[in-house]
Motif scaffolding. Structure first.
Motif, PDB file in Angstrom:
ATOM      1  N   GLN A   1      28.324 105.878  93.389  1.00 32.87           N
ATOM      2  CA  GLN A   1      28.863 107.186  93.035  1.00 32.87           C
ATOM      3  C   GLN A   1      29.226 107.247  91.549  1.00 32.87           C
ATOM      4  O   GLN A   1      29.022 108.291  90.887  1.00 32.87           O
TER       5      GLN A   1
ATOM      6  N   GLU B   1      31.574 115.838  96.025  1.00 26.78           N
ATOM      7  CA  GLU B   1      32.213 114.872  96.909  1.00 26.78           C
ATOM      8  C   GLU B   1      32.323 113.484  96.285  1.00 26.78           C
ATOM      9  O   GLU B   1      32.960 112.605  96.849  1.00 26.78           O
TER      10      GLU B   1
ATOM     11  N   PRO C   1      33.958 112.127  93.660  1.00 28.35           N
ATOM     12  CA  PRO C   1      35.289 111.553  93.426  1.00 28.35           C
ATOM     13  C   PRO C   1      35.991 111.141  94.723  1.00 28.35           C
ATOM     14  O   PRO C   1      36.647 110.096  94.784  1.00 28.35           O
ATOM     15  N   ARG C   2      35.875 111.998  95.750  1.00 28.99           N
ATOM     16  CA  ARG C   2      36.527 111.655  97.011  1.00 28.99           C
ATOM     17  C   ARG C   2      35.886 110.414  97.644  1.00 28.99           C
ATOM     18  O   ARG C   2      36.561 109.573  98.241  1.00 28.99           O
ATOM     19  N   GLN C   3      34.552 110.282  97.536  1.00 28.02           N
ATOM     20  CA  GLN C   3      33.889 109.114  98.084  1.00 28.02           C
ATOM     21  C   GLN C   3      34.319 107.836  97.342  1.00 28.02           C
ATOM     22  O   GLN C   3      34.500 106.780  97.949  1.00 28.02           O
TER      23      GLN C   3
ATOM     24  N   ASP D   1      37.180 107.493  95.880  1.00 30.75           N
ATOM     25  CA  ASP D   1      38.560 107.250  96.304  1.00 30.75           C
ATOM     26  C   ASP D   1      38.599 106.571  97.663  1.00 30.75           C
ATOM     27  O   ASP D   1      39.390 105.637  97.893  1.00 30.75           O
ATOM     28  N   ARG D   2      37.725 107.021  98.592  1.00 32.53           N
ATOM     29  CA  ARG D   2      37.695 106.391  99.911  1.00 32.53           C
ATOM     30  C   ARG D   2      37.232 104.941  99.807  1.00 32.53           C
ATOM     31  O   ARG D   2      37.759 104.066 100.489  1.00 32.53           O
TER      32      ARG D   2
END
Length: 406
Positions: free
Chosen positions: A228, A240, A242-244, A246-247
């Protein structure tokens, strides 16, 4: 390295001491027996010689003067001889004035014969006989001691060969050791060593598998975050990304956290401090969202011989696993003992997976929770039991063995 005592030397010394003492005791008994037999033999010589002299009518030339240095012969014509002892009145053996005397008479002819041997002469003869016996037995003793030493050395040769074979093994050689020629008394040593090597082999293999699984678990979120990030650098990432990332970073943090917890569980946490389970439980429940229902069973205090960090780590993993893998609210119940039971509804396909890194295909966990729980329980003396009945999973932790009076 400090060298220990020598088994061969100790065995040889003790056997030599035992054989020598036995030899001395045997020689002492032999000397006593020889002394008695020599006394009886010399008395027999006195008696037989007195009979010969008496049969010749008092002719002392029939006796050996070296054996009988003094005598007395009494005849009707008078007395002859140089006996230093008083004249004897009765026939038979007597001891008088340092002499052993034998008197024999023939009253019909008026003849009496007295032959004597000095006690000093008899003692010298006895010592000479004993000395000859000792000289003859000394080579026998030496031979026996040599045989003892060689026998002990030969008996220990297999053990020394076994020790040399161990010294020549490579550090990474965990194969069983062969001990076909060891005596029966030493067989437990290679048996125990093989068991020890087997356990080490299992631990080494477990560490290899752990390292492999840990690397795989760490590589997955790192690869996702890296992919990512590369897309974001290239300007081709979607909303998505940044959220990926973060996860992925969150999963990576959880894996590291579990690995650290497993490391602490395997290293062991000292139990000297002790803790109150009621307090620990309330703290762990307060950290969980949503908070599990807690029934303390009206127990105000539940002291156990367990470090509070170990108790929190074990109970926290049980509650967290129940919340992550269950389908309904988590309930915790504490009862006298103390005994803690944590339960929650689960899916029909649910099950407890005890192996390290073992987890269900759809699980987002790491697969270390059960391993951490089991290791802490084993080291702390807590009895664990797992069951799933009627769609409800139950974990029972019995602290009775380490309970302390309140």
């Amino acid at each position: 390295m400090r060298r220990g005592w020598s088994l061969r030397g100790r065995l040889v010394r003790r056997l030599v001491l035992g054989v020598s003492l036995g030899w001395l005791c045997g020689m002492a008994l032999t000397m006593l027996f020889l002394s008695r037999e020599m006394t009886e033999f010399m008395d027999d010589i006195l008696r037989d010689s007195a009979r010969v002299v008496l049969a010749t009518g008092g002719d002392f030339t029939a006796a050996d003067r070296t054996v009988f240095p003094a005598y007395r012969i009494v005849t009707p014509a008078g007395e002859q001889g140089d006996a230093p002892w008083p004249r004897q009145q009765a026939d038979g053996p007597r001891s008088s004035g340092g002499w052993r005397i034998y008197r024999l008479s023939r009253p019909a002819d008026g003849i009496a014969v007295e032959l004597g041997q000095s006690n000093e002469w008899r003692r010298d003869e006895l010592l000479e006989s004993i000395g000859g016996l000792v000289l003859l037995m000394l080579p026998v003793l030496g031979l026996v001691l040599w045989i003892v030493r060689m026998t002990v050395t030969g008996a220990l040769t297999p053990a020394l060969r076994f020790a040399r074979s161990l010294g020549g093994r490579r550090a990474d050689d965990l194969s069983p050791v062969a001990a076909a020629d060891l005596p029966e008394e030493l067989i437990p040593i290679p048996d125990a060593l093989n068991g020890y090597l087997g356990r080490i082999g299992q631990y080494v293999e477990a560490e290899r598998q752990f390292a492999t699984h840990a690397a795989h678990e760490l590589r997955t979120p790192l690869a996702a975050a890296s992919a990512q990030a590369q897309l974001m650098v290239a300007g081709r990432a979607d909303a998505e990304a940044p959220r990926q990332i973060d996860r992925a970073i969150g999963r990576l943090g959880r894996i590291v956290e579990r690995l650290l917890e497993l490391s602490r569980a395997e290293a062991g946490i000292a139990n000297e401090a002790g803790c109150d389970l009621v307090v620990v439980l309330r703290m762990m429940i307060a950290e969980q969202r949503p908070a599990p229902a807690f029934d303390d069973g009206d127990l105000e205090v539940a002291q156990v011989a367990m470090h509070p960090d170990a108790a929190a780590l074990m109970i926290g993993n049980v509650i967290r696993n129940a919340a992550d893998h269950g389908t309904g609210p988590v309930r915790a119940r504490l009862r006298p003992g103390p005994v803690l039971e944590i339960r929650n509804p689960v899916a029909a396909s649910a099950g407890f997976r005890q192996g390290t890194f073992r987890k269900s295909p759809d699980s987002e966990g790491v697969g270390l929770g059960m391993t951490i729980i089991r290791k802490i329980a084993e080291r702390s003396g807590v009895a664990l039991s797992f069951s799933i009945q009627e769609g409800e999973a139950r974990v029972r932790m019995d602290f009775t063995a380490i309970a302390r009076p309140a």
